[in-house]
Design a protein around this motif. Structure first.
Motif, mmCIF file in Angstrom:
data_model
loop_
_atom_site.group_PDB
_atom_site.id
_atom_site.type_symbol
_atom_site.label_atom_id
_atom_site.label_comp_id
_atom_site.label_asym_id
_atom_site.label_seq_id
_atom_site.Cartn_x
_atom_site.Cartn_y
_atom_site.Cartn_z
ATOM 1 N N ILE A 1 29.965 46.050 24.276
ATOM 2 C CA ILE A 1 30.649 45.135 25.199
ATOM 3 C C ILE A 1 29.673 44.704 26.288
ATOM 4 C CG2 ILE A 1 32.655 44.807 26.697
ATOM 5 C CD1 ILE A 1 33.502 45.596 23.904
ATOM 6 N N ASN A 2 29.609 43.420 26.558
ATOM 7 C CA ASN A 2 28.754 42.915 27.622
ATOM 8 C C ASN A 2 29.451 43.024 28.980
ATOM 9 O OD1 ASN A 2 26.310 41.211 28.454
ATOM 10 N ND2 ASN A 2 28.005 40.009 29.272
ATOM 11 N N GLU A 3 28.771 43.615 29.941
ATOM 12 C CA GLU A 3 29.254 43.831 31.322
ATOM 13 C C GLU A 3 30.776 43.988 31.370
ATOM 14 O OE1 GLU A 3 27.431 40.683 33.558
ATOM 15 O OE2 GLU A 3 28.821 39.154 32.858
ATOM 16 N N ALA A 4 31.212 45.106 30.792
ATOM 17 C CA ALA A 4 32.652 45.342 30.593
ATOM 18 C C ALA A 4 33.442 45.285 31.898
ATOM 19 C CB ALA A 4 32.848 46.708 29.919
ATOM 20 N N ASN A 5 32.857 45.783 32.992
ATOM 21 C CA ASN A 5 33.604 45.812 34.255
ATOM 22 C C ASN A 5 33.846 44.404 34.804
ATOM 23 O OD1 ASN A 5 30.826 45.614 34.684
ATOM 24 N ND2 ASN A 5 30.796 46.999 36.441
ATOM 25 N N ILE A 6 32.825 43.561 34.799
ATOM 26 C CA ILE A 6 32.975 42.225 35.369
ATOM 27 C C ILE A 6 33.779 41.318 34.445
ATOM 28 C CG2 ILE A 6 31.716 40.166 36.122
ATOM 29 C CD1 ILE A 6 31.640 42.513 38.085
ATOM 30 N N PHE A 7 33.613 41.487 33.124
ATOM 31 C CA PHE A 7 34.458 40.733 32.192
ATOM 32 C C PHE A 7 35.934 41.017 32.480
ATOM 33 C CE2 PHE A 7 36.963 41.384 28.224
ATOM 34 C CZ PHE A 7 37.238 40.054 27.971
ATOM 35 N N THR A 8 36.254 42.272 32.712
ATOM 36 C CA THR A 8 37.644 42.666 32.939
ATOM 37 C C THR A 8 38.169 42.126 34.261
ATOM 38 O OG1 THR A 8 37.166 44.687 31.702
ATOM 39 C CG2 THR A 8 39.197 44.641 32.955
ATOM 40 N N ILE A 9 37.387 42.280 35.326
ATOM 41 C CA ILE A 9 37.824 41.806 36.648
ATOM 42 C C ILE A 9 37.964 40.281 36.660
ATOM 43 C CG2 ILE A 9 37.188 41.658 39.086
ATOM 44 C CD1 ILE A 9 35.682 44.372 38.642
ATOM 45 N N GLY A 10 36.955 39.591 36.117
ATOM 46 C CA GLY A 10 36.992 38.136 36.123
ATOM 47 C C GLY A 10 38.083 37.561 35.233
ATOM 48 N N GLY A 11 38.272 38.176 34.063
ATOM 49 C CA GLY A 11 39.195 37.624 33.082
ATOM 50 C C GLY A 11 40.644 38.004 33.281
ATOM 51 N N TYR A 12 40.910 39.164 33.916
ATOM 52 C CA TYR A 12 42.277 39.682 33.963
ATOM 53 C C TYR A 12 42.770 40.019 35.372
ATOM 54 C CZ TYR A 12 41.637 39.972 28.943
ATOM 55 O OH TYR A 12 41.393 39.651 27.633
ATOM 56 N N ASN A 13 41.858 40.003 36.343
ATOM 57 C CA ASN A 13 42.267 40.257 37.728
ATOM 58 C C ASN A 13 42.170 38.983 38.562
ATOM 59 O OD1 ASN A 13 42.800 42.660 39.767
ATOM 60 N ND2 ASN A 13 41.395 41.260 40.791
ATOM 61 N N ASP A 14 40.964 38.368 38.572
ATOM 62 C CA ASP A 14 40.745 37.162 39.370
ATOM 63 C C ASP A 14 41.094 35.887 38.612
ATOM 64 O OD1 ASP A 14 39.791 38.978 41.197
ATOM 65 O OD2 ASP A 14 37.672 38.557 40.800
ATOM 66 N N GLY A 15 40.986 35.923 37.286
ATOM 67 C CA GLY A 15 41.330 34.759 36.476
ATOM 68 C C GLY A 15 40.316 33.639 36.509
ATOM 69 N N ASN A 16 39.072 33.920 36.954
ATOM 70 C CA ASN A 16 38.074 32.852 37.059
ATOM 71 C C ASN A 16 37.065 32.848 35.914
ATOM 72 O OD1 ASN A 16 36.604 35.114 37.715
ATOM 73 N ND2 ASN A 16 36.165 34.512 39.833
ATOM 74 N N SER A 17 37.274 33.676 34.903
ATOM 75 C CA SER A 17 36.438 33.653 33.699
ATOM 76 C C SER A 17 37.341 33.967 32.502
ATOM 77 C CB SER A 17 35.269 34.647 33.818
ATOM 78 O OG SER A 17 35.738 35.968 33.960
ATOM 79 N N PRO B 1 39.614 35.426 29.635
ATOM 80 C CA PRO B 1 40.524 34.355 29.213
ATOM 81 C C PRO B 1 41.357 33.750 30.343
ATOM 82 C CG PRO B 1 41.527 36.455 28.730
ATOM 83 C CD PRO B 1 40.185 36.768 29.354
ATOM 84 N N GLY B 2 40.994 34.004 31.573
ATOM 85 C CA GLY B 2 41.651 33.346 32.704
ATOM 86 C C GLY B 2 43.060 33.818 32.979
ATOM 87 N N ARG B 3 43.292 35.117 32.951
ATOM 88 C CA ARG B 3 44.621 35.680 33.226
ATOM 89 C C ARG B 3 44.635 36.281 34.635
ATOM 90 N NH1 ARG B 3 47.793 36.713 28.409
ATOM 91 N NH2 ARG B 3 48.940 38.268 29.597
ATOM 92 N N CYS B 4 45.702 36.018 35.372
ATOM 93 C CA CYS B 4 45.892 36.620 36.699
ATOM 94 C C CYS B 4 47.320 36.333 37.133
ATOM 95 C CB CYS B 4 44.891 36.074 37.719
ATOM 96 S SG CYS B 4 45.164 34.350 38.219
ATOM 97 N N SER B 5 47.708 36.866 38.282
ATOM 98 C CA SER B 5 49.067 36.616 38.792
ATOM 99 C C SER B 5 49.024 36.180 40.252
ATOM 100 C CB SER B 5 49.928 37.874 38.624
ATOM 101 O OG SER B 5 49.312 39.011 39.191
ATOM 102 N N PHE B 6 47.948 35.499 40.637
ATOM 103 C CA PHE B 6 47.834 35.015 42.005
ATOM 104 C C PHE B 6 48.398 33.592 42.106
ATOM 105 C CE2 PHE B 6 44.490 38.205 41.770
ATOM 106 C CZ PHE B 6 44.735 38.923 42.926
ATOM 107 N N PRO B 7 49.276 33.330 43.037
ATOM 108 C CA PRO B 7 49.806 31.970 43.204
ATOM 109 C C PRO B 7 48.703 31.010 43.637
ATOM 110 C CG PRO B 7 50.491 33.400 45.029
ATOM 111 C CD PRO B 7 49.839 34.286 44.012
ATOM 112 N N GLY B 8 48.767 29.789 43.130
ATOM 113 C CA GLY B 8 47.781 28.789 43.510
ATOM 114 C C GLY B 8 46.573 28.723 42.602
ATOM 115 N N ARG B 9 46.415 29.703 41.722
ATOM 116 C CA ARG B 9 45.311 29.651 40.765
ATOM 117 C C ARG B 9 45.808 29.064 39.447
ATOM 118 N NH1 ARG B 9 41.712 35.151 41.815
ATOM 119 N NH2 ARG B 9 41.820 35.060 44.095
ATOM 120 N N ASN B 10 44.873 28.738 38.575
ATOM 121 C CA ASN B 10 45.235 28.053 37.344
ATOM 122 C C ASN B 10 45.648 28.999 36.214
ATOM 123 O OD1 ASN B 10 44.776 25.473 38.373
ATOM 124 N ND2 ASN B 10 42.580 25.637 37.986
ATOM 125 N N CYS B 11 45.974 30.232 36.555
ATOM 126 C CA CYS B 11 46.368 31.195 35.524
ATOM 127 C C CYS B 11 47.799 30.918 35.069
ATOM 128 C CB CYS B 11 46.275 32.620 36.062
ATOM 129 S SG CYS B 11 44.637 33.081 36.664
#
Length: 438
Positions: A118-134, A136-146
């Motif tokens: 896995i490539n940079e597993a920690n940042i892939f996870t944070i970006g893809g599933y917490n912040d939603g800015n990489s 697959p773009g999943r997050c639950s923050f209002p105002g973001r494109n998730c």
């Protein structure tokens, strides 16, 4: 919002590129296999064109004396698996990922001896599933494109599944291929060089907390089979639990530790009460303020400082395990005139490689270093606006012409033992050589 369909067109230009790598003096090249190009729907039949391309590319590298370092997963999985069961949020992906890795080991293992799961597993996870800015773009923050996601839980679920998938692939390799093919399997993490903002005890504790959440989150499981105590205490029931059997499988599942490292970061205790945040997520759980910047000449990176900043598990992992630096480089604006005489990139690489050398002399078992990137390409977060490449690519040219930047000449000289290329005198010599070649 750029188009990445062709990008630098490595698919058609791989022979030319490998020849350029050999001329530059590369002894190794790190690249990723795209799961979707090899197995379209993530499982089932193999795409013969994808298989043949990767075989051709790997064999071309080996013919030119270049060691292939292969990453199995670099932010992209087949859309079918995302639609079918949610991709990494579902444990079903562990079986599919292991089967995909089995195909890679079987088809390419004759020539490939270094595998990253896995490539940079920690940042892939944070970006893809917490912040939603990489992806697959999943997050639950209002105002973001998730459109989908739950930042409070999915970050930890996905991290857990990544670790189990890595362990499953590592076990498969050891049971089925290692004795026949040789080789080894590693796990990649994005590493910050965290330092306290002040000499206060609070900022020192905050720095250790940052290390626990960013590094320890996935480093402690692959070494000890469990998560850091700080995470267990803070995240509580939202943090998945390894069964006794899973813990034993994850523990010791990496033959080496791989880091992707660009940034230093100062850490400050966060005065804001995380509980006041509307959404409990990785960042509120972390509870510290981080101010990052690129490593620069004059700074001393964590490799050369030793393990003083990384007590406990990080000391053991980063100073007693074999380490490969999978990515390191300097981002610059995509401007042709500036890029071709990219002196700041040379200064950055010279300083960083010098810091790694100090670390090796101080006892670090660092065995490999890869500059990101060999040439300009389609960057994940900035498209074609910025680049890291040693060689520029003319993206408006249908032939995607490659041209050496000043950094390419400097790095080539360094690899070939022309030590006069190091330091300010070497940079001036590179300018002279560059002008002559131009």
């Amino acid at each position: 919002m750029d188009n990445g369909d062709i990008a630098c067109d490595g698919y058609h230009k791989y022979k030319e590129d490998v020849k350029l790598m050999a001329e530059t003096g590369l002894r190794a090249f790190r690249f990723s296999i795209s799961w979707s190009r090899l197995i379209l729907n993530g499982r089932g039949s193999i795409n013969p064109k994808g298989l043949q391309f990767y075989k051709n590319f790997i064999q071309e590298l080996v013919r030119h004396g270049i060691e292939p370092h292969v990453t199995l997963y670099h932010y992209d999985h087949p859309q079918y698996l995302e639609d079918d069961y949610g991709g990494w949020i579902n444990r079903r992906i562990i079986k599919d990922f292991t089967a995909y890795a089995d195909v890679c080991f079987r088809e390419f293992g004759r020539y490939v001896k270094f595998w990253t799961t896995i490539n940079e597993a920690n940042i892939f996870t944070i970006g893809g599933y917490n912040d939603g800015n990489s992806p697959p773009g999943r997050c639950s923050f209002p105002g973001r494109n998730c459109l989908l996601g739950n930042s409070s839980t999915e970050t930890y679920i996905v991290g857990h599944n990544l670790l189990l998938a890595h362990a499953s692939v590592s076990r498969l390799f050891k049971q089925k291929y290692k004795d026949i093919q040789g080789g080894s399997v590693g796990f990649s993490l994005y590493a910050f060089d965290f330092t306290p903002s002040t000499s206060s005890k609070d900022d020192e504790i905050a720095t250790q907390r940052a290390n626990d959440f960013y590094l320890g989150w996935m480093l402690e499981p692959v070494i000890y089979g469990h998560y850091p105590d700080a995470m267990k205490k803070t995240v509580g029931s939202r943090l998945p639990v390894f069964s006794e059997e899973e813990s034993e499988q994850v523990k010791g599942s990496s033959d080496f530790i791989e880091t992707i490292h660009y940034l230093t970061a100062s850490v400050t205790k966060n005065e804001m009460n995380p509980s006041l945040s509307r959404i409990t997520d990785f960042n509120s759980d972390l509870g510290v303020s981080i101010n990052s910047s690129f490593f620069s000449e004059g700074q001393v990176c964590w490799f050369s400082m030793g393990y003083g900043r990384h007590p406990g598990v990080y000391k053991a992992a980063l100073w007693q395990s074999p380490v490969y630096i999978l990515e390191n480089g300097k981002i610059m604006k995509q401007d042709l005139e500036l890029q071709q005489k990219d002196t700041p990139r040379i200064e950055y690489l010279e300083a960083y490689i010098g810091a790694v050398l100090k670390a090796v002399r101080n006892g670090s078992d660092t065995r490999g270093y890869f500059v990101w990137s060999f040439m300009d390409l389609y960057e994940l977060l900035t498209g074609y606006e910025h680049s890291y490449g040693l060689y520029s690519v003319n993206f408006s040219d249908p032939q995607r012409k490659r041209s050496p930047k000043l950094s390419a000449l400097w790095y080539s000289g360094f690899l070939k033992g022309k030590t006069t290329f190091l330091g300010s005198q070497g940079i001036m010599q590179s300018h002279s050589n560059f002008s002559s070649s131009s």
